[in-house]
Design an enzyme around this catalytic site. Structure first.
Site, PDB file in Angstrom:
ATOM      1  N   ARG A 233       0.851  -1.194   0.000  1.00 45.47           N
ATOM      2  CA  ARG A 233       0.000   0.000   0.000  1.00 45.47           C
ATOM      3  C   ARG A 233       0.885   1.242   0.000  1.00 45.47           C
ATOM      4  O   ARG A 233       1.657   1.447   0.947  1.00 45.47           O
ATOM      5  CB  ARG A 233      -0.891   0.038   1.261  1.00 45.47           C
ATOM      6  N   GLU A 235       0.526   4.201   0.832  1.00 49.57           N
ATOM      7  CA  GLU A 235      -0.121   5.260   1.606  1.00 49.57           C
ATOM      8  C   GLU A 235       0.948   5.996   2.389  1.00 49.57           C
ATOM      9  O   GLU A 235       1.730   5.361   3.097  1.00 49.57           O
ATOM     10  CB  GLU A 235      -1.114   4.663   2.608  1.00 49.57           C
ATOM     11  N   ARG A 241      -0.260   2.353  13.028  1.00 53.39           N
ATOM     12  CA  ARG A 241      -0.843   1.099  12.548  1.00 53.39           C
ATOM     13  C   ARG A 241      -0.838   0.915  11.033  1.00 53.39           C
ATOM     14  O   ARG A 241      -1.507   0.018  10.527  1.00 53.39           O
ATOM     15  CB  ARG A 241      -2.267   0.969  13.072  1.00 53.39           C
ATOM     16  N   HIS A 242      -0.105   1.746  10.316  1.00 57.93           N
ATOM     17  CA  HIS A 242      -0.007   1.584   8.868  1.00 57.93           C
ATOM     18  C   HIS A 242       1.410   1.231   8.434  1.00 57.93           C
ATOM     19  O   HIS A 242       2.369   1.879   8.844  1.00 57.93           O
ATOM     20  CB  HIS A 242      -0.432   2.866   8.146  1.00 57.93           C
ATOM     21  N   GLU A 384      -9.320  -1.562  13.997  1.00 56.53           N
ATOM     22  CA  GLU A 384      -9.713  -2.508  12.947  1.00 56.53           C
ATOM     23  C   GLU A 384      -8.600  -3.510  12.632  1.00 56.53           C
ATOM     24  O   GLU A 384      -7.460  -3.140  12.429  1.00 56.53           O
ATOM     25  CB  GLU A 384     -10.032  -1.708  11.674  1.00 56.53           C
ATOM     26  N   SER A 387     -11.404  -6.352   7.395  1.00 53.39           N
ATOM     27  CA  SER A 387     -12.614  -5.914   6.728  1.00 53.39           C
ATOM     28  C   SER A 387     -13.054  -7.018   5.785  1.00 53.39           C
ATOM     29  O   SER A 387     -12.224  -7.738   5.215  1.00 53.39           O
ATOM     30  CB  SER A 387     -12.423  -4.579   6.023  1.00 53.39           C
ATOM     31  N   ARG A 436      -1.161  -6.279  12.342  1.00 53.37           N
ATOM     32  CA  ARG A 436      -2.155  -5.624  13.209  1.00 53.37           C
ATOM     33  C   ARG A 436      -2.713  -6.590  14.238  1.00 53.37           C
ATOM     34  O   ARG A 436      -2.919  -6.223  15.391  1.00 53.37           O
ATOM     35  CB  ARG A 436      -3.314  -5.100  12.370  1.00 53.37           C
TER      36      ARG A 436
HETATM   37  O1  4AD Z   1      -9.399  -3.018   4.785  1.00 49.22           O
HETATM   38  P1  4AD Z   1      -8.497  -3.554   3.719  1.00 49.22           P
HETATM   39  O2  4AD Z   1      -7.871  -2.601   2.802  1.00 49.22           O
HETATM   40  O3  4AD Z   1      -9.379  -4.636   2.920  1.00 49.22           O
HETATM   41  C1  4AD Z   1      -8.968  -5.359   1.844  1.00 49.22           C
HETATM   42  O4  4AD Z   1      -7.852  -5.389   1.407  1.00 49.22           O
HETATM   43  C2  4AD Z   1     -10.053  -6.254   1.300  1.00 49.22           C
HETATM   44  N1  4AD Z   1      -9.603  -6.857   0.034  1.00 49.22           N
HETATM   45  C3  4AD Z   1     -10.368  -7.311   2.307  1.00 49.22           C
HETATM   46  C4  4AD Z   1     -11.525  -8.148   1.891  1.00 49.22           C
HETATM   47  O5  4AD Z   1     -11.374  -9.356   1.746  1.00 49.22           O
HETATM   48  N2  4AD Z   1     -12.660  -7.548   1.757  1.00 49.22           N
HETATM   49  O6  4AD Z   1      -7.381  -4.422   4.403  1.00 49.22           O
HETATM   50  C5  4AD Z   1      -7.687  -5.530   5.206  1.00 49.22           C
HETATM   51  C6  4AD Z   1      -6.886  -5.517   6.491  1.00 49.22           C
HETATM   52  C7  4AD Z   1      -7.211  -4.371   7.419  1.00 49.22           C
HETATM   53  O7  4AD Z   1      -8.304  -4.670   8.244  1.00 49.22           O
HETATM   54  C8  4AD Z   1      -5.934  -4.266   8.230  1.00 49.22           C
HETATM   55  O8  4AD Z   1      -5.876  -5.243   9.250  1.00 49.22           O
HETATM   56  C9  4AD Z   1      -4.898  -4.598   7.208  1.00 49.22           C
HETATM   57  O9  4AD Z   1      -5.515  -5.348   6.191  1.00 49.22           O
HETATM   58  N3  4AD Z   1      -4.308  -3.374   6.647  1.00 49.22           N
HETATM   59  C10 4AD Z   1      -3.101  -2.890   6.973  1.00 49.22           C
HETATM   60  N4  4AD Z   1      -2.171  -3.315   7.837  1.00 49.22           N
HETATM   61  C11 4AD Z   1      -1.035  -2.605   7.934  1.00 49.22           C
HETATM   62  N5  4AD Z   1      -0.777  -1.499   7.220  1.00 49.22           N
HETATM   63  C12 4AD Z   1      -1.682  -1.015   6.323  1.00 49.22           C
HETATM   64  N6  4AD Z   1      -1.393   0.064   5.599  1.00 49.22           N
HETATM   65  C13 4AD Z   1      -2.904  -1.724   6.179  1.00 49.22           C
HETATM   66  N7  4AD Z   1      -3.993  -1.558   5.401  1.00 49.22           N
HETATM   67  C14 4AD Z   1      -4.820  -2.567   5.696  1.00 49.22           C
END
Ligand code: 4AD
Length: 462
Positions: A233, A235, A241-242, A384, A387, A436
């Site tokens: 990602r 970001e 937590r990212h 979170e 998701s 996480r």
């Molecule tokens: O919420 P996210 O972006 O959802 C998906 O990727 C969907 N495809 C999931 C699905 O099957 N619907 O990411 C899912 C999880 C988040 O809840 C979080 O635990 C983790 O991935 N996550 C990160 N962990 C660390 N750093 C980041 N930048 C994260 N972004 C998401």
């Protein structure tokens, strides 16, 4: 020709036998020219080794001197006899037996001025506490050395157990493990940014999630799949937590009729993961707690489920106004976590029926009210970790939603075609972030602590 004995095998049943061990020097001291002590460490375990100069032991005065001049963290091989110590040994990481030194070799000598990372903040002597504590950035710059602390060793054992328990549960429940490509033509989650790269002249990016391919595996008839793999990602968030790269724990499955079937899997899976951690990792949990004190996670045998609207109402009752069709921010998520804990005595719960506007294009809207969706988030201690959702399996509708969300349809053509030509049953799934889960289970303050070599906007090395 002698074999190494791992510290974990050193126990009372070995008293009297000669062993060869390899460890790092944790402490070395001599009491006189005839008596020296070495505490050696292997992973999180330590054992005391005693060198006594006598006829019986054949240890020389030189050996005692040699012990004195060893540097901390040097790697030594030691041959000696396992004995029962005179005094009772305290602590869980110190072995209950000692070794009477016979022979000692220094394999690699450590420099006498290593970075001051190895001194556990909690275990520092008064004299040492005068020195500045290495901050997290310094620790991460010297991560290979920082990893030697007992708490860090324990964190990565626990992390491995989370992954193992995840796989165990899913394999037992007829899921098939898959691996999807990490090089893709475009993003899969919309919104969040991607790392762009050049793929033989064609624009490409690092996969933002296995989302599209795991759904295509369902289309292909695998019925229930999971993946443990890297997720990227781009970001630029500097939060606790990212990460820019993390390990995704992904699941996708056919459902009979309702997205609650996916929540049932999340419920059983995570209750089992937490239970196994508490059973299998008692020593590791203690080692983490010594350095980073925390209270065990409160969770219910059957995980609490609230609708998004119920969550909003709880916040409203507590004087926090949030947009009923918007998303929760970090602060309101935390607040809701506190309210849930007070009311239901759990720190692990699910929130479902999120507003459609805040979910990715592939999310199935609710049949009775399309402003909401068949989706959910899962929280640990108000943050979170997951998701998930039911997906749109009708190709025309999927195409329409992708267009509305500003997705370049060319980059997901094959994905939509899979549904067009492949008659796919209703399905859904979820994604969790491994780092996480570990961070929040252990109530650690920063996700970087649970990543071996974390990647964030400022950190591409080590
Ligand atoms: O919420 P996210 O972006 O959802 C998906 O990727 C969907 N495809 C999931 C699905 O099957 N619907 O990411 C899912 C999880 C988040 O809840 C979080 O635990 C983790 O991935 N996550 C990160 N962990 C660390 N750093 C980041 N930048 C994260 N972004 C998401």
């Amino acid at each position: 020709g002698k074999k190494l004995t791992s510290f974990s095998y050193l126990g009372e049943e070995m008293v009297g036998s000669e062993v060869l061990v390899r460890g790092r020097v944790e402490t070395n001291r001599t009491k006189s020219s005839r008596l020296g002590f070495l505490v050696l460490r292997e992973r999180g375990l330590t054992v005391q080794c005693v060198a006594t100069q006598s006829e019986a032991t054949k240890v020389s005065a030189n050996m005692i001197k040699y012990i004195k001049q060893l540097t901390k963290e040097s790697v030594v091989d030691l041959i000696g006899i396992v004995v029962k110590p005179k005094d009772e040994v305290k602590g869980t990481t110190q072995k209950k037996v000692e070794i009477q030194v016979r022979k000692l070799y220094c394999v690699v000598r450590a420099p006498s001025n290593p970075p001051p990372l190895l001194v556990e903040d909690a275990a520092r002597s008064e004299e040492e506490s005068e020195r500045p504590v290495a901050n997290q950035d310094t620790r991460l710059n010297y991560r290979a050395i920082d990893l030697r602390t007992p708490a860090n060793q324990a964190i990565f054992s626990i992390r491995c157990q989370v992954e193992t328990a995840f796989r165990e549960f899913l394999l037992f429940n007829d899921f098939v493990g898959i691996n999807t490509p990490k090089l893709m033509a475009g993003g899969s989650e919309g919104g969040s940014a991607v790392f762009r790269l050049d793929y033989f002249g064609q624009p490409a990016c690092l996969a933002q999630s296995p989302q599209l391919h795991k759904q295509m595996a369902i289309c292909g008839g695998l019925q229930r799949v999971f993946e443990v793999g890297p997720v990227s990602r781009a970001e630029k968030s500097f939060t606790h937590r990212h990460l820019c790269e993390f390990i995704g724990l992904d699941v996708e499955m056919e459902i009979l009729s309702h997205y609650s079937e996916i929540m049932d899997i999340v419920d059983e899976l995570f209750v089992q993961i937490f239970t196994k951690l508490n059973e299998r990792c008692t020593k590791e949990l203690e080692a983490v707690g010594k350095q980073f004190p925390f209270l065990p996670l409160k969770f219910l045998p059957k995980t609490l489920r609230l609708t998004f609207a119920e969550g909003i109402q709880m916040l409203k009752d507590a004087g926090v106004e949030v947009d009923p069709l918007g998303d929760l921010n970090t602060e309101s998520e935390r607040k809701l976590g506190q309210l849930v804990l007070e009311k239901y005595d759990t720190e692990f719960y699910m929130l479902h029926r999120y507003p459609s506007a805040v979910r990715p294009f592939y999310t199935m809207p609710c049949e009775d009210d399309p402003r909401y969706s068949n989706s959910f988030d899962v929280f640990i201690r108000g943050e979170e970790i997951i998701s998930g959702a039911q997906r749109i399996h009708m190709p025309e509708f999927l195409e329409k939603r992708a267009g509305e969300c500003g997705i370049d349809l060319k980059t997901i053509e094959a994905y939509i075609d899979s549904f067009r030509y492949g008659a796919t049953p209703p399905h859904g799934g979820f994604g969790a972030g491994l780092e996480r889960v570990v961070m929040l289970f252990l109530a650690l303050d920063n996700i970087r602590k649970t990543s071996l070599f974390p990647r964030d906007p400022n950190r591409l090395a080590p």
